[in-house]
Every structure is written in C-alpha cells, then in structure tokens.
Design a protein around this motif. Structure first.
Motif, short mmCIF file in Angstrom:
data_model
loop_
_atom_site.label_atom_id
_atom_site.label_comp_id
_atom_site.label_asym_id
_atom_site.label_seq_id
_atom_site.Cartn_x
_atom_site.Cartn_y
_atom_site.Cartn_z
N CYS A 175 0.44 -0.98 0.18
CA CYS A 175 -0.07 -0.48 0.34
C CYS A 175 1.02 1.73 0.07
O CYS A 175 0.43 2.10 -0.82
CB CYS A 175 -0.75 -0.20 1.07
SG CYS A 175 -1.94 -1.08 1.09
N PHE A 176 1.86 1.47 0.78
CA PHE A 176 2.89 2.40 0.83
C PHE A 176 3.60 2.61 -0.10
O PHE A 176 4.20 3.72 -0.44
CB PHE A 176 3.55 2.32 2.51
CG PHE A 176 2.54 2.90 3.21
CD1 PHE A 176 2.95 4.23 3.47
CD2 PHE A 176 1.96 2.04 4.19
CE1 PHE A 176 2.00 4.47 4.98
CE2 PHE A 176 1.78 2.31 5.59
CZ PHE A 176 1.29 3.60 6.06
N ALA A 177 4.21 1.50 -0.94
CA ALA A 177 4.83 0.87 -2.12
C ALA A 177 4.06 1.92 -2.84
O ALA A 177 4.18 2.97 -4.29
CB ALA A 177 4.99 0.01 -2.59
N LEU A 178 2.81 1.89 -3.53
CA LEU A 178 1.85 2.57 -4.21
C LEU A 178 1.99 3.88 -3.92
O LEU A 178 1.57 4.87 -4.81
CB LEU A 178 0.75 1.57 -4.25
CG LEU A 178 -0.38 2.45 -5.13
CD1 LEU A 178 -0.51 1.82 -6.57
CD2 LEU A 178 -1.75 1.56 -5.22
N LEU A 179 1.23 4.04 -2.93
CA LEU A 179 0.90 5.55 -2.66
C LEU A 179 2.81 6.24 -2.81
O LEU A 179 2.68 7.30 -3.49
CB LEU A 179 1.35 5.68 -0.94
CG LEU A 179 1.61 6.98 -0.42
CD1 LEU A 179 0.17 8.38 -1.04
CD2 LEU A 179 1.27 7.23 1.10
N PHE A 213 -4.30 12.70 0.09
CA PHE A 213 -5.09 11.92 0.07
C PHE A 213 -5.32 10.08 0.34
O PHE A 213 -6.22 9.59 -0.33
CB PHE A 213 -4.42 11.64 -1.56
CG PHE A 213 -4.62 13.57 -2.19
CD1 PHE A 213 -5.48 14.06 -2.95
CD2 PHE A 213 -2.99 13.54 -2.64
CE1 PHE A 213 -4.77 15.48 -2.97
CE2 PHE A 213 -3.20 14.78 -2.71
CZ PHE A 213 -3.74 15.63 -3.57
N LEU A 214 -3.89 9.82 0.93
CA LEU A 214 -4.66 8.91 1.73
C LEU A 214 -5.18 8.43 2.58
O LEU A 214 -6.37 8.06 2.32
CB LEU A 214 -2.63 8.18 1.92
CG LEU A 214 -2.91 7.22 2.98
CD1 LEU A 214 -2.64 6.24 1.81
CD2 LEU A 214 -2.08 7.54 3.59
N PHE A 266 -6.26 5.78 -4.03
CA PHE A 266 -6.05 4.61 -4.37
C PHE A 266 -5.14 3.65 -3.21
O PHE A 266 -5.91 2.36 -2.30
CB PHE A 266 -6.09 3.88 -5.44
CG PHE A 266 -5.63 2.63 -6.27
CD1 PHE A 266 -7.19 1.75 -5.42
CD2 PHE A 266 -5.28 1.47 -6.60
CE1 PHE A 266 -7.58 -0.02 -6.03
CE2 PHE A 266 -5.38 0.36 -7.43
CZ PHE A 266 -6.19 -0.70 -6.94
N ALA A 267 -4.33 3.96 -3.36
CA ALA A 267 -3.86 3.13 -1.95
C ALA A 267 -4.26 3.61 -0.64
O ALA A 267 -4.14 2.37 0.14
CB ALA A 267 -1.95 3.96 -1.97
#
Length: 322
Positions: free
Chosen positions: A48-52, A73-74, A230-231
């Motif tokens: 999740c954090f990688a996508l962020l 946004f997160l 999305f993340a």
C-alpha cells in the motif's frame, strides 16, 4: 525543481524491455510471498505504501513538483472508504471506488489552488492544505476524531472473494498494487509522460515549444492524488481502521523519505524505499520513538552516499533504466 540526475537515460525499446523484465520478476516474487512464511500483514502494508510512494514519485520524480501534502489523499480515501463500508454497508469494490472518487475530487480542488505556484511555494501550499484537512477530520463527526473509524468490515469482493481470509486479501492487495504500478508505468512512458519530463528539466523551454505546462502539471497532480487515494482505500482493508495518522504531515514526510531512499525519478525506487521504511517500523518497533532517529540516520547516510537512491545508484552503475 530541475533535473534529478546528471545522466537521465532516454526511453528506448531496450530500456522498456529491462523495466518489464524487472516488473515480471517483482510480480513473481510478490506472488510467492504467501508460500514463504513471511508475515503477510507486513507485505500488504508495504505494498500500500509502495503504491503511495509511486504515485508521489510520478509527481515529484517526473513532474518536478514536490508535494508535502500527499497524506491528505491517502487519509481522505481511507476515511471515505471506511465510512462507506461500515456505515453505508457497501461491498468492498464500491467502497474502494468511493475512496478513489473522493481523492480524485480533492486532487482537483487542491491542485487548482496550488498548481499556480512553483518551487517551495507550491510545497508549502500543499502542506497547508493537508494540515487544514487534518484539523477538519479531527473535528468531523464521521471520522470519530482521535479514535478513528475502527472495526471496518472486509466483506466479499464481487460477492466471491472473502477478504477476511489473509491469503485472499493479500492477492487482492497485490493485484491492486500491480494495476496501479502498471498504470503509472504507462503514464511515464506515454507522450504525456515525455512532456512531463521536459517540464521537469526545463519548463521555460517546454513553454516556448507551445506546451501549456500548467495544464500538464495539473493533470499530473490529479493522477498522482487519485492513485494515492487508491492506496489509501486498499490500506483500509489491511489495517481495518482509518485514523488521523494517515492524514498527518509526518505521513507525507515518510512518503518523501521512501522515495528518496529508493531513488527519486526511478520506476522501482519507491517500491524498494517503501519496503525498507516499513520493515524498519515493523522490526525495530522495540526501540520505540528511536525508530524515527534511526530512519533519520539512514536518510542522512543515503543523501551523503547514495545521492541517486538505492535503485538510482544500481541503475547508474549498470547503465540501465530502472
């Protein structure tokens, strides 16, 4: 911001092949995680954090726009998805869409306000907007203040996939991460991405060629914010809560750290950076608040010895695009 490296490699068919090969290897390794005995919660959180971080890198690494407010946004997507799942009892797929839509609207509003400024002024505006939202969420009834939204139901995605099962949830998160990563990869290697890189390198020259740079930067901001949302929506299913931590300015700082450690302006750098930072938080938790000091020390070492980041240095050494 201007150029990020002294020797940015051009996009060529060979570079594309290298990147796709690394992507396939990464996907296979991640797909094998449930069979290795690695703690799945750690990997899901890291994904999740990688996508962020990848979404953030799209804006700063390829557009030259340093945002200090990507946590908004997160956190916004997380709160909206959590509320939709728990209060409105929506299925998981619709809950994710609600969170992504909220991040999309927020990115339009905040981008319209901030994109007219450049450099540190742009960064400070994004930070101010993020903190404004933090205090709004602190007082808003639907967020439950400092307690956050707890006990979020995971449900059945598309009525088939039971997300309460760790293995099923892991592969859903993995598919979401890979889809977001491929979208970012496509954006970077599209004509839009090439214009974005030219704006990063020399905005005045891009303007002289007839490009409306503000519109390109605005669109990049929207794409980056939406993908960050999305993340956040995926993270809700992993943590089963939405809290103020995800909206706080320190979260934006962690995303910057992840990107710089992995390699700013590289495709796979933010992924590695996210795994490094989350691993430190996970396995050095016994040190308490000293984890932050350790992270700061690693950041200083990376800045002094790995100016391009871990992946950036590897790509520079082998003259490959990563």
């Amino acid at each position: 911001m201007t150029t990020l490296t002294d020797d940015t490699l051009p996009t060529t068919p060979r570079a594309m092949r290298d990147e796709m090969l690394v992507f396939v290897v990464m996907a296979l390794l991640l797909a094998a995680v449930p069979f290795t005995g690695v703690y799945p919660f750690f990997v899901m959180q890291a994904l999740c954090f990688a996508l962020l971080a990848c979404a953030f890198n799209l804006l700063v690494g390829y557009g030259g726009l340093l945002s200090f407010g990507h946590a908004m946004f997160l956190g916004t997507a997380g709160y909206c998805s959590a509320h939709a799942l728990k209060v409105w009892a929506l299925p998981p797929e619709l809950g994710i869409l609600v969170g992504v839509a909220a991040a999309f609207v927020l990115s339009i509003v905040t981008g319209y306000i901030s994109i007219r400024r450049q450099g540190i002024y742009f960064s400070m505006i994004t930070l101010a907007l993020s903190q404004l939202l933090y205090f709004i969420y602190l007082q808003a009834p639907f967020t439950h203040g400092e307690d956050g939204i707890q006990g979020i139901p995971q449900g059945h995605m598309f009525g088939v996939f039971d997300l309460s099962k760790p293995t099923v949830l892991y592969y859903v998160v993995l598919v979401g991460f890979l889809a977001g990563f491929l979208l970012i990869f496509r954006i970077i290697n599209s004509p839009f991405g090439e214009v974005l890189k030219s704006i990063r390198e020399n905005e005045q020259r891009a303007i002289s060629l007839g490009y409306r740079t503000d519109q390109y930067k605005f669109l990049a901001f929207i794409l980056s914010g939406t993908l960050a949302g999305f993340a956040g929506a995926l993270k809700v299913f992993v943590a089963q809560n939405a809290s103020l931590t995800d909206v706080h300015w320190s979260m934006s700082g962690e995303v910057v750290l992840m990107t710089l450690v992995g390699g700013l302006g590289t495709i796979f750098g933010p992924v590695i950076g996210a795994f490094v930072i989350i691993a430190m938080q996970q396995y050095l938790a016994g040190f308490g608040q000293w984890v932050t000091v350790i992270q700061g020390g690693i950041f200083v070492i990376c800045v002094l010895t790995f100016r391009r980041g871990v992946i950036g240095e590897i790509a520079h050494y082998f003259r490959r695009s990563l």
